[in-house]
Write an enzyme that holds these catalytic residues in place. Sequence first.
Site: not given
Ligand code: TYM
Length: 331
Positions: A192, A195, A113
């Site tokens: 991937k 957003k 990032k």
């Molecule tokens: P975030 O908001 O980017 O994504 C949320 C969840 O969706 C999954 N995901 C995907 N899975 C498969 N293919 C994709 N292209 C894809 N894009 C997103 C992510 O793996 C995630 O499970 N840091 C985390 C949010 C978070 C979190 C936490 C998660 C904050 N605190 C505590 C678990 C536990 C995040 O950015 O996810």
Amino acid sequence: MSRVLTGIQSSGHPHLGNLLGAIRPALQLADAQAEPAFLFIADLHALTTIHSPHQLRENTYAVAAAWLAMGLNPHRHVFFRQSDVPEVCELTWYLGCLTPYPMLANAHSFKEKSTHLSKVSAGLFTYPVLMAADILLYQADLVPVGKDQKQHLEITRDIANAFNRVYGEIFRLPEPVFQEETMVLPGIDGRKMSKSYGNTLEPLGDLEELYRQVRRIVTDSTPVDAPKDPEKCTIFKLYSVLAPPDAVEEMRQRYLRGGYGYGQAKEALYEVLRTSFATERQAYHQWRADPAGLEAILREGAEKAREEAQKTLQLVRQAVGLSASSSVVKT
Ligand code: TYM
């Protein structure tokens, strides 16, 4: 008894990667446990990228509506907004004091990032510490996430181990749970789905927009008549996680035979997206029209989450040598 916990950032509208990589498997895992799960909207994490208050609120309601539309039962699980539990910020500080700088500096997601951004904030740098606090505050056992979060879970475990070594066994060590087939779902440009890349498919949103997103999927220039390699095609990859196995096999054969164009494959993908999320889309639109209903649910969840958070924080404050409670006692 295992406690399941996971979160989704409100950095945009929920996309197919979130629905299939996180929400659906998390709900399956959560519903299979006797104990309520902790499921939340990571709006503090979203602040690392979203600086419009209106946008942040709007995204938060969109993610909340998506969780509920996908079947989350807020009476059975603890469903809340991360920022409604300020204890998480306090824990982030304690954990940060034990987190080695190089561990954060070398984290893939930070490196990736930070090379794309003109300004890199301290919030982006300490992002994984806030995530560790999210997980450890609620003493989670199982954390269903997409494969892109693997390193964040390793960091969480490292931080928990470091804390437990110094201060005694305070934190449970969480285990990540990955979903095999949808490990990393590709976006419409083949990278991937994310957003931050602007390459998402949003099956719960407006259908015309969904159709436009599907039509924009990038393909190679193989002519319609020529045979095509299904494994190298984003349309096929997405289709194969959504459609029933016999339909997937049929599409595979069509690719291999030739005479089947990417345009036709896109129509088939759009159809399966439209039909397989029809019920959820309707529920999503109903929740989007009811922000007061969403607020009521999130507030109730936050109360339950705070109770749990305060228990852990009290142990932590005592362990590190602070007074057990953060409230000032008047004498
Ligand atoms: P975030 O908001 O980017 O994504 C949320 C969840 O969706 C999954 N995901 C995907 N899975 C498969 N293919 C994709 N292209 C894809 N894009 C997103 C992510 O793996 C995630 O499970 N840091 C985390 C949010 C978070 C979190 C936490 C998660 C904050 N605190 C505590 C678990 C536990 C995040 O950015 O996810």
